[in-house]
Design an enzyme around this catalytic site. Sequence first.
Site, PDB file in Angstrom:
ATOM      1  N   ASP A 474       0.838  -1.199   0.000  1.00  0.00           N
ATOM      2  CA  ASP A 474       0.000   0.000   0.000  1.00  0.00           C
ATOM      3  C   ASP A 474       0.878   1.256   0.000  1.00  0.00           C
ATOM      4  OD1 ASP A 474      -2.307   1.502   0.139  1.00  0.00           O
ATOM      5  OD2 ASP A 474      -3.099   0.507   1.916  1.00  0.00           O
ATOM      6  N   ASP A 544     -10.794   1.667  -2.944  1.00  0.00           N
ATOM      7  CA  ASP A 544     -11.268   1.404  -1.582  1.00  0.00           C
ATOM      8  C   ASP A 544     -12.785   1.383  -1.537  1.00  0.00           C
ATOM      9  OD1 ASP A 544      -8.884   1.045  -0.360  1.00  0.00           O
ATOM     10  OD2 ASP A 544      -8.849   2.953   0.714  1.00  0.00           O
TER      11      ASP A 544
HETATM   12  C1  GLA Z   1      -5.640   1.904   2.360  1.00  0.00           C
HETATM   13  C2  GLA Z   1      -6.027   0.726   1.511  1.00  0.00           C
HETATM   14  C3  GLA Z   1      -7.110  -0.068   2.209  1.00  0.00           C
HETATM   15  C4  GLA Z   1      -6.600  -0.534   3.542  1.00  0.00           C
HETATM   16  C5  GLA Z   1      -6.147   0.655   4.377  1.00  0.00           C
HETATM   17  C6  GLA Z   1      -5.450   0.211   5.630  1.00  0.00           C
HETATM   18  O1  GLA Z   1      -6.666   2.821   2.462  1.00  0.00           O
HETATM   19  O2  GLA Z   1      -6.443   1.137   0.258  1.00  0.00           O
HETATM   20  O3  GLA Z   1      -7.496  -1.167   1.418  1.00  0.00           O
HETATM   21  O4  GLA Z   1      -5.550  -1.427   3.354  1.00  0.00           O
HETATM   22  O5  GLA Z   1      -5.235   1.481   3.663  1.00  0.00           O
HETATM   23  O6  GLA Z   1      -5.013   1.273   6.390  1.00  0.00           O
END
Ligand code: GLA
Length: 737
Positions: A474, A544
């Site tokens: 990420d 997300d």
């Molecule tokens: C980002 C990712 C999510 C999740 C969060 C965790 O927003 O896109 O899928 O993993 O971080 O903090």
Amino acid sequence: MKSLKYLLILCLILSFSDLAMSQTTKVIEIKTKSTSLVYTVDQTNRLVFQYFGRATASPAGFLKQKAYPKPDTNRDYSYEAYPTFGLGNINEPALAAIHADGSLNTELEFLSVERDDSRSDLEKTVIHLKDRVYDFEVELHTNAFFSEDVISQWVVIRNLEKGPVHLTNFASSFLPLKAESYYLTHFYGAWAGEMGMVEEKLENGIKVIECKKGVRTTQTENPSFILSLNHPALENEGDCYGGSLAWSGNYRLAFQLDELKKLNIISGINPFLSAWSLNPGESFTTPEMIYTYSNEGRGQVSRNLHEWGRKYGMVGGDQIHDIVLNSWEGAYFSFDENTLTGMMDDAAELGIETFVLDDGWFGNKYPRSNDDAGLGDWQTNKNKLPRGLDYLIDYAHSKGLKFGLWIEPEMVNPESELAENHPEWIVQSPGREKIAWRNQLLLDLSNPKVQDFVYNVFDSLLTTHPGIEYIKWDANRHVEQAGSTWLPASEQTHFWVLYTKGLYTVYERIRAKYPNFMIQDCASGGGRLDYGALKYHNEYWTSDNTDPLSRIFIQYGTSLIYPPVGSASHVSTSPNHQTQRMTPLKFRFDVATTGRLGMELQPKNIQGKEREFAVESIRNYKQTIRPLVTVGDLYRLISPYDDGGWASQMYVAKDKAEAVLFAFSIAPHTRGVFPTVKLNGLDETKHYQVKEINKNGRVRFWGDGQTFAGDYLMNVGIELNISDQFDSAVFLLKEMK
Ligand code: GLA
């Protein structure tokens, strides 16, 4: 009278000499299955762009090609293959350089061409160019991927002068096109709303698609486009180009419609505050710009890119991807061992194949119980997980699941041991307060020590816990203050490019040791979805936003450029956490099965009939849908952007013996109003049995189970009984002999 005669003769001589200037001495044709890219070299040794489009059978015709003279100049109206600033080009340049002696002008001449056609699937061409005055060279590279009808282009710029040369513009590629009008489709968005699509008619001037965020560069726009000539893009017909820059840093795609009604497309790294100094003997290599063309509309453009992407643009693109349960939306930061093992029990019962532990598992001095601490301290949190990761990994294995883990190794919370120990590793501007974003700061990947650190986060996790078989990588912020304590003052403008090159160095090292390991590309969702990063990843977290209605739009836009096999698409809870929208479980599953299926919720909340449906849907995905999503051809049938309130798409096996059809009702409809879906990509002469799956107690096609001719399905189409909003249908098509 006499003077008029002389004037006429003079004009004739002038225009004749102008035409003579453009006389072609050499044709360089770069070919794929259905396209040709043609350059010529004229008598003055200029490398001229001639053509990129449908394959021409007679490239020799270009030997006769001449261009008309430009008014007020002794030049012709042809377009250089890689236009530089200086002498002749008045449009946006691909290259601008300040030479060692301070001169601002560059003019390239053709030296030679090298071809490597030792591979049947890929022909490599390098055209060597050199400044007419200085020892300054450019190599124009083109890779032609034969069966996929894709070409990629990049340049290598080499300084052989006595002193440093400063590059102020250094694009990867230049492509001029000529039509009556141009329609540009590009992508825009925000967090939880990536890859929105907009199409606009280009008018005179410059339209720029760009990013200056350094990291997470595709959250708001994407370095990709579809360009249709003479009319808005159609799915199945028309001259259509697709382009995508393989670069995860700042990019700039400029579309200049000039006074000759030609469209100049210049794509590459964004030169914004990025002037690059090349010392004598040094060279600079730009990222690859990927193009495809089809005269069968944007549907074929996407299929070309998918085909190329699966084979060359990502890791394991033709391999079956596991169905994943990700812990994030089901547990967020609040979990202990029991929460996770409970989720694994349910995952195994549902037929899921990999369990991924998301954020929140690390940090001890500064526990990661929220997003405000712990980032950078990649040790398992002893309170939450007293028996460590291996206990969880073993538990997953005992349930027949693979185990995956979330990391965000480029980032650091100010509240972390890493920030305490290495404040100099943080991107910063001397004397200024550091601006946190999601309570975090960015590590300076231009610094080789930081590259080592980031590599080691990955490598030591896998060395210490060899049972980990999946990493979600990420990156949750972008650059707001550029600045490196590592780079000297004179090279601060190198920061942007070096960050991305540093990231690629880390990826390269990882892939050298772990060539096929499953890595998901994530940056707050689809914030790093480009062919530069994808090359090192097996899949991408598309957004997300897990709301299925939003996902129909996000995944539709994404499918224009990127292969659906990589599009991680998770069933989450209802009401949805991002949009609060309520949708039936079937609709959520049907949308998620158009990509790489996963779940992201507390699975114990799915009980009774819903659980039975989930098990059935997962089983059907494994048995029949997944192989088609993985390597089948995508045909988009009804766009969610159309006014009707429907969306539909299908995947067809290469031998056209099988297909899967999806249809969605995305708006309320009057009773009795149904969509007629005209299928595509089938064999007109074959007969197909059409069978609905994942029915959830109701049949949505009067002909369910019956056999129809391919031509009937494609030309007449089938009317589907899905008028309620959020109703959906999935059909398998099988050739009957
Ligand atoms: C980002 C990712 C999510 C999740 C969060 C965790 O927003 O896109 O899928 O993993 O971080 O903090």
